[in-house]
Design a protein around this motif. Structure first.
Motif, PDB file in Angstrom:
ATOM      1  N   MET A  35      47.978  62.037  82.833  1.00  0.00           N
ATOM      2  CA  MET A  35      48.092  62.690  81.532  1.00  0.00           C
ATOM      3  C   MET A  35      49.139  63.788  81.554  1.00  0.00           C
ATOM      4  SD  MET A  35      44.041  62.942  80.519  1.00  0.00           S
ATOM      5  CE  MET A  35      44.404  63.814  78.997  1.00  0.00           C
ATOM      6  N   MET A  41      49.326  69.413  79.103  1.00  0.00           N
ATOM      7  CA  MET A  41      47.911  69.387  78.743  1.00  0.00           C
ATOM      8  C   MET A  41      47.647  70.063  77.412  1.00  0.00           C
ATOM      9  SD  MET A  41      46.517  67.654  81.096  1.00  0.00           S
ATOM     10  CE  MET A  41      44.844  67.934  80.553  1.00  0.00           C
ATOM     11  N   TRP A  43      49.265  69.760  74.737  1.00  0.00           N
ATOM     12  CA  TRP A  43      49.458  68.837  73.615  1.00  0.00           C
ATOM     13  C   TRP A  43      48.210  67.987  73.390  1.00  0.00           C
ATOM     14  CZ3 TRP A  43      53.482  69.121  70.345  1.00  0.00           C
ATOM     15  CH2 TRP A  43      54.577  69.870  70.757  1.00  0.00           C
ATOM     16  N   TYR A  44      47.508  67.659  74.436  1.00  0.00           N
ATOM     17  CA  TYR A  44      46.228  66.972  74.272  1.00  0.00           C
ATOM     18  C   TYR A  44      45.218  67.880  73.567  1.00  0.00           C
ATOM     19  CZ  TYR A  44      48.056  63.512  77.557  1.00  0.00           C
ATOM     20  OH  TYR A  44      48.816  62.546  78.159  1.00  0.00           O
ATOM     21  N   CYS A  45      45.279  69.165  73.880  1.00  0.00           N
ATOM     22  CA  CYS A  45      44.393  70.109  73.200  1.00  0.00           C
ATOM     23  C   CYS A  45      44.760  70.247  71.727  1.00  0.00           C
ATOM     24  CB  CYS A  45      44.453  71.471  73.892  1.00  0.00           C
ATOM     25  SG  CYS A  45      43.757  71.487  75.556  1.00  0.00           S
ATOM     26  N   ALA A  47      46.100  67.858  69.837  1.00  0.00           N
ATOM     27  CA  ALA A  47      45.602  66.645  69.185  1.00  0.00           C
ATOM     28  C   ALA A  47      44.082  66.685  69.030  1.00  0.00           C
ATOM     29  CB  ALA A  47      46.023  65.413  69.989  1.00  0.00           C
ATOM     30  N   THR A  48      43.397  67.154  70.064  1.00  0.00           N
ATOM     31  CA  THR A  48      41.937  67.267  69.991  1.00  0.00           C
ATOM     32  C   THR A  48      41.523  68.257  68.914  1.00  0.00           C
ATOM     33  OG1 THR A  48      41.819  66.812  72.365  1.00  0.00           O
ATOM     34  CG2 THR A  48      39.861  67.727  71.332  1.00  0.00           C
ATOM     35  N   CYS A 177      41.888  74.280  77.879  1.00  0.00           N
ATOM     36  CA  CYS A 177      43.257  73.968  78.299  1.00  0.00           C
ATOM     37  C   CYS A 177      43.684  74.852  79.458  1.00  0.00           C
ATOM     38  CB  CYS A 177      44.205  74.131  77.115  1.00  0.00           C
ATOM     39  SG  CYS A 177      45.912  73.691  77.452  1.00  0.00           S
ATOM     40  N   CYS A 236      47.819  65.183  63.114  1.00  0.00           N
ATOM     41  CA  CYS A 236      46.622  64.554  63.696  1.00  0.00           C
ATOM     42  C   CYS A 236      45.389  64.827  62.839  1.00  0.00           C
ATOM     43  CB  CYS A 236      46.400  65.063  65.116  1.00  0.00           C
ATOM     44  SG  CYS A 236      47.639  64.532  66.313  1.00  0.00           S
TER      45      CYS A 236
END
Length: 657
Positions: A35, A41, A43-45, A47-48, A177, A236
């Protein structure tokens, strides 16, 4: 010893876990590496954050819709019993409002109100952890559901509180994060700015206006590095909100939340452009009246002894009394029939944006006798839409001002947006009547569209109240009507120009002032003549100064002030550290004298990264103070301290001027 023991325990505990499940830990490490190789990381947060906020928004709308349908069903079942219908109409919102107030106040007293002023204060650098706590999130979410379920009787929205909810989710995701990235310190600034944009995008499915709202309202200075994360998270959130709406059956495809049927061939005549500017002036004048009434009611509540006592001890009782008054006024069998009180918040806006002319439809007797045929028929139930719209505007003005005093979680943007739509609708209906009966437009061409004026009025009035331009873009994203982009923007600009004149604070600024939150006002707006004055001419007296090699006697003499600075400015020393030092003076005096320790050896001196010159203008110092989100700036001349510029002093001086 304590730190060593804790570290040994942590390592041994981790080793024990890894020994029990080595494959699981190795898989987690590999997943994290994969990932992280794709993108950071954080960016995943982001999106979440968008997905979670949209899910919370959808779940809230679903719960509120069921509660509203239950109220409508119960009211319809009591048809023919006037007294029972009155009790059903009034006691249902009264119970929900009292429940919202008591629940939110008992769980977390900070959950009442909009939450936007508090988030603005947090983003400016002030630490307010109670407003981002998990208990506040739970209390505000449940309380907001009860507030919205009270319906158009209370006439409150969810935008402001949902921005606050989104920032709470963002704060906890930022902690996650930070743990995933293996950092020791966490910074919440970027995540909270992104969360503010996601909050608006998840309410309406409007990502672009959500980002613009975050730029205009939440941050005095927006960092360019936050643009891409804001758009990514807002997209998102908006996409998830639309997909959930499709799954529930509310929408057939990804489309605007409020569908309109404006003509694309000739949406408006060229001669109508100055008329949209006149509508902007009308909305700007109306916003000045509304803001004046809002500031007056806030001051009245703060100074009235009876209300102070009631709001300090019996908040639920106050909410119940106010909502009972509002519900009694909107009872459909009395004055409510002239206010379209049966319509919900969403139905009110949908009906006001209808492109058909109500003056021509009011002569249709079958339409009047069948109000369930379409929502806008409620506006012509009296036979005269001008009477209904005028009475709605007059009554909702003081009712909305009164509802803003309720101590429960509530938003104030959507009611203002609908109020502006009603102003534009009345203006458009009058213009359509004049054009048909006086101007005699060509019968082969399209008539005047009152719905376009309602959309422009909604954007202009809400933009003037909040001193922003983002409602213009929000109006386009809510309806998908790009054909009216130019007149809507023109009306919003004209309304903003009138609302900003006279140095009037915006709606959110008035709330910050009323709550006495740390707030840095615009210097050019408050005192334009002071902006070009050198900072050295307005500095106050310099505080106490200590040398780097000061001993216990010098330190004890100079620690009576709030800040202790060094002669050649090397850093700032907080008074709290010196309090700890001198509370234990019995032990530390021996260290000073016997071990010959100095101030630099006993206290942690924080470095100062920004220093100002006495020739720096007040406007430049004001801007630096806003960008850094700090509490103080130091003015030095050739390395020696000349004075200190603090945020409270700037706020106090500009407010007095």
């Amino acid at each position: 010893r304590r730190e060593i023991c804790v570290n040994v325990f942590t390592v041994s505990d981790t080793t024990l876990i890894n020994s029990k499940s080595p494959h699981l830990s190795s898989c987690l490490v590999r997943v994290r590496c994969v990932m992280g190789s794709l993108m950071g990381m954080e960016w995943y947060c982001f999106a979440t954050l968008g997905v979670l906020t949209a899910f919370l928004s959808f779940l809230m709308d679903l719960s509120v819709a069921k509660l509203l349908r239950a109220h409508q069903w119960l009211y319809s079942q009591l048809e023919g019993h006037c007294l029972l219908q009155f009790l059903c109409w009034t006691l249902y919102p009264v119970s929900l409002s009292a429940l919202s107030t008591s629940f939110s106040q008992s769980i977390c007293p900070f959950s009442a109100g909009s939450g936007v002023p508090e988030v603005r204060t947090i983003l400016s650098g002030v630490d307010m952890p109670h407003y981002l706590s998990l208990t506040n999130l739970f209390a505000k979410y449940v309380g907001l559901i009860c507030t919205l379920a009270a319906g158009s009787t209370v006439f409150l929205g969810k935008v402001g509180p949902f921005v606050h909810l989104s920032t709470m989710v963002g704060a906890y995701l930022n902690q996650l994060c930070t743990v995933l990235r293996g950092e020791k310190e966490r910074t919440e600034g970027a995540m909270l700015v992104v969360a503010a944009a996601v909050g608006v995008a998840s309410c309406f499915g409007a990502p672009i206006s959500g980002v613009l709202f975050s730029v205009e309202v939440m941050s005095s200075h927006f960092a360019l590095k936050d643009y891409c994360p804001c758009f990514f998270a807002a997209a998102c959130g908006a996409l998830t909100f639309h997909l959930l709406s499709m799954w529930s059956g509310e929408q057939e495809t990804l489309q605007a939340l409020f569908q309109t049927s404006f003509s694309d061939d000739l949406p408006f005549y060229p001669l109508e452009i100055p008329v949209f500017a006149i509508l902007g002036l009308l909305c700007g004048a109306g916003s000045c009246i509304y803001l004046f009434c809002h500031r007056w009611i806030l001051l009245f509540i703060k100074t009235n002894k009876i209300l102070i006592k009631v709001l300090s001890t019996e908040k639920a009782l106050y909410s119940a009394m106010v909502v009972f008054l509002l519900a009694s006024v909107t009872f459909p069998l009395s004055a409510g029939q002239y206010m379209a009180s049966k319509l919900t918040i969403k139905q009110l806006l949908s009906s006001l944006l209808d492109s058909r002319q109500w003056t021509s439809q009011s002569h249709n007797a079958s339409m009047v006798l069948q109000p369930n045929l379409c929502p806008w028929s409620e506006w012509i139930s009296s036979g005269n839409p001008y009477l209904t719209l005028g009475f709605f505007l007059f009554m909702k003005l003081w009712m909305l001002v009164l509802a803003c005093t309720l101590p429960l979680p509530a938003g104030y943007f959507m009611p203002v947006f609908i109020y502006g739509a009603a102003i534009g609708r009345l203006f458009g209906e009058g213009l359509a009547y004049v054009s048909l009966n006086v101007v005699y437009l060509d019968q082969n061409r399209n008539p005047i569209n009152p719905g376009g004026y309602a959309l422009a009025g909604a954007a202009a009035f809400s933009g003037a109240v909040t001193h922003t331009l983002s409602p213009a873009l929000l109006a386009l994203e809510l309806t998908g009507q790009s054909t009216h982009a130019a007149p809507i923007l023109l009306a919003t600009l004209v309304a903003n120009a009138l609302a900003r004149s006279g140095q009037r604070p915006s709606f959110y600024d008035a709330l910050s002032i009323s709550k006495k939150l740390p707030h840095l006002p615009s210097l050019l707006k408050v005192c334009p003549r002071l902006s070009s004055v050198p900072i050295g001419k307005v500095l106050g007296p310099r505080g106490p100064v200590l040398e780097r090699a000061a001993g216990p006697t010098e330190v004890q003499q100079e620690t009576k002030e709030c800040y202790v600075s060094l002669s050649l400015l090397l850093g700032v020393l907080k008074l709290t550290r010196c309090h700890i030092l001198f509370l234990n003076m019995t032990y530390h005096y021996f260290i000073f004298q016997v071990l010959k320790k100095q101030l630099v050896d006993m206290c942690s001196i924080q470095p100062v990264s920004v220093q100002l010159s006495p020739d720096t203008t007040v406007q430049e110092a004001h801007g630096i103070l806003s960008v850094l989100c700090g509490e103080s700036l130091f003015v030095t001349e050739r390395g020696r301290l000349s004075g200190v510029v603090t945020w409270p002093e700037v706020t106090m001086k500009t407010s007095k001027l």
